[in-house]
Design a protein around this motif. Structure first.
Motif, PDB file in Angstrom:
ATOM      1  N   THR A   1       0.963  -1.369  -0.016  1.00 30.47           N
ATOM      2  CA  THR A   1      -0.031   0.076  -0.022  1.00 30.47           C
ATOM      3  C   THR A   1       0.715   1.220   0.058  1.00 30.47           C
ATOM      4  O   THR A   1       0.910   2.332  -0.592  1.00 30.47           O
ATOM      5  CB  THR A   1      -0.849  -0.007   1.042  1.00 30.47           C
ATOM      6  OG1 THR A   1      -1.650  -1.230   1.243  1.00 30.47           O
ATOM      7  CG2 THR A   1      -1.765   1.056   1.349  1.00 30.47           C
ATOM      8  N   GLN A   2       1.915   1.253   0.701  1.00 30.73           N
ATOM      9  CA  GLN A   2       2.878   2.349   0.939  1.00 30.73           C
ATOM     10  C   GLN A   2       3.592   2.778  -0.513  1.00 30.73           C
ATOM     11  O   GLN A   2       3.817   3.764  -0.892  1.00 30.73           O
ATOM     12  CB  GLN A   2       3.924   2.229   2.236  1.00 30.73           C
ATOM     13  CG  GLN A   2       3.252   2.423   3.294  1.00 30.73           C
ATOM     14  CD  GLN A   2       4.150   2.054   4.361  1.00 30.73           C
ATOM     15  OE1 GLN A   2       5.350   1.508   4.269  1.00 30.73           O
ATOM     16  NE2 GLN A   2       3.756   2.321   5.756  1.00 30.73           N
ATOM     17  N   SER A   3       3.979   1.659  -1.062  1.00 30.28           N
ATOM     18  CA  SER A   3       4.385   1.978  -2.470  1.00 30.28           C
ATOM     19  C   SER A   3       3.582   2.561  -3.202  1.00 30.28           C
ATOM     20  O   SER A   3       4.147   3.115  -4.408  1.00 30.28           O
ATOM     21  CB  SER A   3       4.905   0.425  -3.029  1.00 30.28           C
ATOM     22  OG  SER A   3       3.824  -0.385  -3.511  1.00 30.28           O
ATOM     23  N   GLN A   4       2.398   2.585  -3.146  1.00 28.35           N
ATOM     24  CA  GLN A   4       1.452   3.186  -4.156  1.00 28.35           C
ATOM     25  C   GLN A   4       1.116   4.416  -3.702  1.00 28.35           C
ATOM     26  O   GLN A   4       0.213   5.280  -4.506  1.00 28.35           O
ATOM     27  CB  GLN A   4       0.197   2.049  -4.289  1.00 28.35           C
ATOM     28  CG  GLN A   4       0.425   0.703  -5.074  1.00 28.35           C
ATOM     29  CD  GLN A   4       1.096   0.998  -6.384  1.00 28.35           C
ATOM     30  OE1 GLN A   4       0.819   1.695  -7.157  1.00 28.35           O
ATOM     31  NE2 GLN A   4       2.009   0.010  -6.579  1.00 28.35           N
ATOM     32  N   ASP A   5       1.349   4.846  -2.590  1.00 23.26           N
ATOM     33  CA  ASP A   5       0.888   6.067  -1.893  1.00 23.26           C
ATOM     34  C   ASP A   5       1.177   7.242  -2.805  1.00 23.26           C
ATOM     35  O   ASP A   5       0.262   8.166  -2.708  1.00 23.26           O
ATOM     36  CB  ASP A   5       1.544   6.310  -0.306  1.00 23.26           C
ATOM     37  CG  ASP A   5       0.754   5.512   0.474  1.00 23.26           C
ATOM     38  OD1 ASP A   5      -0.322   4.939   0.264  1.00 23.26           O
ATOM     39  OD2 ASP A   5       1.131   5.599   1.661  1.00 23.26           O
ATOM     40  N   SER A   6       2.338   7.527  -3.266  1.00 24.64           N
ATOM     41  CA  SER A   6       2.575   8.789  -3.926  1.00 24.64           C
ATOM     42  C   SER A   6       1.927   8.768  -5.255  1.00 24.64           C
ATOM     43  O   SER A   6       1.410   9.834  -5.660  1.00 24.64           O
ATOM     44  CB  SER A   6       3.992   8.816  -4.376  1.00 24.64           C
ATOM     45  OG  SER A   6       4.568   7.643  -5.394  1.00 24.64           O
ATOM     46  N   TYR A   7       1.319   7.885  -5.835  1.00 20.44           N
ATOM     47  CA  TYR A   7       0.719   7.797  -7.058  1.00 20.44           C
ATOM     48  C   TYR A   7      -0.701   7.989  -6.605  1.00 20.44           C
ATOM     49  O   TYR A   7      -1.362   8.872  -7.377  1.00 20.44           O
ATOM     50  CB  TYR A   7       0.847   6.270  -7.852  1.00 20.44           C
ATOM     51  CG  TYR A   7      -0.003   6.620  -8.910  1.00 20.44           C
ATOM     52  CD1 TYR A   7       0.379   7.363 -10.206  1.00 20.44           C
ATOM     53  CD2 TYR A   7      -1.178   5.676  -9.174  1.00 20.44           C
ATOM     54  CE1 TYR A   7      -0.608   7.428 -11.245  1.00 20.44           C
ATOM     55  CE2 TYR A   7      -1.841   5.543 -10.301  1.00 20.44           C
ATOM     56  CZ  TYR A   7      -1.788   6.576 -11.310  1.00 20.44           C
ATOM     57  OH  TYR A   7      -2.441   6.803 -12.529  1.00 20.44           O
ATOM     58  N   ARG A   8      -1.145   7.456  -5.669  1.00 18.87           N
ATOM     59  CA  ARG A   8      -2.680   7.805  -5.364  1.00 18.87           C
ATOM     60  C   ARG A   8      -2.837   9.289  -4.876  1.00 18.87           C
ATOM     61  O   ARG A   8      -3.786   9.828  -5.196  1.00 18.87           O
ATOM     62  CB  ARG A   8      -3.194   6.804  -4.121  1.00 18.87           C
ATOM     63  CG  ARG A   8      -3.155   5.459  -4.362  1.00 18.87           C
ATOM     64  CD  ARG A   8      -3.634   4.632  -3.404  1.00 18.87           C
ATOM     65  NE  ARG A   8      -3.265   3.239  -3.618  1.00 18.87           N
ATOM     66  CZ  ARG A   8      -4.140   2.127  -4.077  1.00 18.87           C
ATOM     67  NH1 ARG A   8      -5.288   2.996  -4.591  1.00 18.87           N
ATOM     68  NH2 ARG A   8      -4.018   1.108  -4.295  1.00 18.87           N
ATOM     69  N   LEU A   9      -1.791   9.844  -4.237  1.00 15.29           N
ATOM     70  CA  LEU A   9      -1.925  11.186  -3.902  1.00 15.29           C
ATOM     71  C   LEU A   9      -1.946  12.065  -5.316  1.00 15.29           C
ATOM     72  O   LEU A   9      -2.540  13.141  -5.598  1.00 15.29           O
ATOM     73  CB  LEU A   9      -0.569  11.644  -2.780  1.00 15.29           C
ATOM     74  CG  LEU A   9      -0.833  11.108  -1.544  1.00 15.29           C
ATOM     75  CD1 LEU A   9       0.568  11.275  -0.924  1.00 15.29           C
ATOM     76  CD2 LEU A   9      -1.908  11.815  -0.813  1.00 15.29           C
ATOM     77  N   HIS A  10      -1.005  11.577  -6.287  1.00  9.30           N
ATOM     78  CA  HIS A  10      -1.000  12.310  -7.419  1.00  9.30           C
ATOM     79  C   HIS A  10      -2.064  12.169  -8.062  1.00  9.30           C
ATOM     80  O   HIS A  10      -2.780  13.167  -8.627  1.00  9.30           O
ATOM     81  CB  HIS A  10       0.064  11.723  -8.216  1.00  9.30           C
ATOM     82  CG  HIS A  10       0.179  12.353  -9.834  1.00  9.30           C
ATOM     83  ND1 HIS A  10       0.855  13.541  -9.857  1.00  9.30           N
ATOM     84  CD2 HIS A  10      -0.114  11.911 -10.929  1.00  9.30           C
ATOM     85  CE1 HIS A  10       0.601  13.966 -11.121  1.00  9.30           C
ATOM     86  NE2 HIS A  10       0.431  12.801 -11.878  1.00  9.30           N
ATOM     87  N   VAL A  11      -2.927  11.208  -7.992  1.00  9.04           N
ATOM     88  CA  VAL A  11      -4.304  11.037  -8.700  1.00  9.04           C
ATOM     89  C   VAL A  11      -5.375  11.864  -7.936  1.00  9.04           C
ATOM     90  O   VAL A  11      -6.254  12.458  -8.627  1.00  9.04           O
ATOM     91  CB  VAL A  11      -4.863   9.330  -8.811  1.00  9.04           C
ATOM     92  CG1 VAL A  11      -6.169   9.252  -9.105  1.00  9.04           C
ATOM     93  CG2 VAL A  11      -4.071   8.593  -9.853  1.00  9.04           C
ATOM     94  N   GLN A  12      -5.100  11.821  -6.632  1.00  9.60           N
ATOM     95  CA  GLN A  12      -6.116  12.699  -6.058  1.00  9.60           C
ATOM     96  C   GLN A  12      -6.055  14.194  -6.301  1.00  9.60           C
ATOM     97  O   GLN A  12      -7.131  14.675  -6.571  1.00  9.60           O
ATOM     98  CB  GLN A  12      -5.988  12.402  -4.380  1.00  9.60           C
ATOM     99  CG  GLN A  12      -6.935  13.402  -3.546  1.00  9.60           C
ATOM    100  CD  GLN A  12      -6.654  13.213  -2.156  1.00  9.60           C
ATOM    101  OE1 GLN A  12      -5.837  12.519  -1.767  1.00  9.60           O
ATOM    102  NE2 GLN A  12      -7.229  13.960  -1.259  1.00  9.60           N
ATOM    103  N   ALA A  13      -4.783  14.606  -6.569  1.00  7.72           N
ATOM    104  CA  ALA A  13      -4.437  16.099  -6.980  1.00  7.72           C
ATOM    105  C   ALA A  13      -4.968  16.425  -8.407  1.00  7.72           C
ATOM    106  O   ALA A  13      -5.568  17.403  -8.768  1.00  7.72           O
ATOM    107  CB  ALA A  13      -3.081  16.222  -6.753  1.00  7.72           C
ATOM    108  N   LEU A  14      -4.837  15.315  -9.307  1.00  3.23           N
ATOM    109  CA  LEU A  14      -5.347  15.279 -10.531  1.00  3.23           C
ATOM    110  C   LEU A  14      -6.807  15.643 -10.775  1.00  3.23           C
ATOM    111  O   LEU A  14      -7.544  16.136 -11.390  1.00  3.23           O
ATOM    112  CB  LEU A  14      -4.907  14.192 -11.469  1.00  3.23           C
ATOM    113  CG  LEU A  14      -3.529  14.038 -11.803  1.00  3.23           C
ATOM    114  CD1 LEU A  14      -2.863  12.937 -12.319  1.00  3.23           C
ATOM    115  CD2 LEU A  14      -3.006  15.459 -12.728  1.00  3.23           C
ATOM    116  N   CYS A  15      -7.594  14.710  -9.907  1.00  2.00           N
ATOM    117  CA  CYS A  15      -9.035  14.850  -9.731  1.00  2.00           C
ATOM    118  C   CYS A  15      -9.538  16.230  -9.234  1.00  2.00           C
ATOM    119  O   CYS A  15     -10.445  16.891  -9.766  1.00  2.00           O
ATOM    120  CB  CYS A  15      -9.599  13.726  -9.004  1.00  2.00           C
ATOM    121  SG  CYS A  15      -9.489  12.046  -9.680  1.00  2.00           S
TER     122      CYS A  15
END
Length: 188
Positions: free
Chosen positions: A23-37
């Motif tokens: 889960t932590q390995s994907q955190d930065s991408y998930r934050l990036h997706v949240q910012a894009l949304c």
């Protein structure tokens, strides 16, 4: 019996650790997706805010969990920067045109949102946002789905990482603030 319990305890701890690492390995991408949304939403409704709710907000997410986002209209707080948060906080006045632009889509109408389609003021928020998101390179355009006739209407999509990224695709569910929505309660 105690040996079995010890083995079970070690297995559970190993599983939890593996899930946390994944889960932590994907955190930065998930934050990036949240910012894009958030950027896509605020291109349509500049005074809105987009907040994370659900399992990621409460730190209970699994690697396969998607992002749950809620759009809040007119929640931009104005504070004096020098004084910091205080009793003189106030909310911006509502934008009159938003109520008309965000009405739900007509009964029986569903649109996945395609790059060539343009939103009109008569479209509900789902259509406007799906058309906007279908133009984004990071969204798998044929993954956009609108569930308009649910108790809480949802726009769902899949965000695809860049080709050279090690991140996995992320499922995103976006809802508009609603009195029946309990997602804000799941924030930690």
């Amino acid at each position: 019996p105690s040996e079995c319990l010890r083995f079970l305890d070690v297995s559970i701890h190993a599983f939890v650790h593996a899930v946390e690492l994944q889960t932590q390995s994907q955190d930065s991408y998930r934050l990036h997706v949240q910012a894009l949304c958030k950027r896509a939403v605020q291109m349509l409704w500049p005074r809105s805010s987009v907040e994370l709710v659900g399992s990621f907000a409460s730190s209970l997410a699994l690697p396969s969990s998607g992002l749950d986002l809620v759009i809040y209209l007119h929640r931009i707080e104005l504070r004096r920067m020098a004084e910091g948060p205080g009793p003189d906080q106030r909310l911006l006045c509502p934008i009159d045109e938003d109520a008309d632009q965000l009405r739900p889509m007509p009964s029986g109408h569903e649109s996945p949102g395609h790059p060539g389609s343009m939103p009109s003021p008569s479209f509900g928020w789902q259509q406007q946002l799906s058309c906007r998101l279908a133009q984004e390179k990071w969204v798998v355009s044929d993954s956009i789905r609108v569930t308009a006739h649910a108790a809480i209407p949802v726009l769902s999509l899949i965000a695809a990482p860049e080709e050279d990224s090690v991140a996995c695709p992320v499922r995103v569910d976006i809802q508009l603030e609603d009195p029946n929505h309990c997602g804000h309660r799941s924030k930690a």
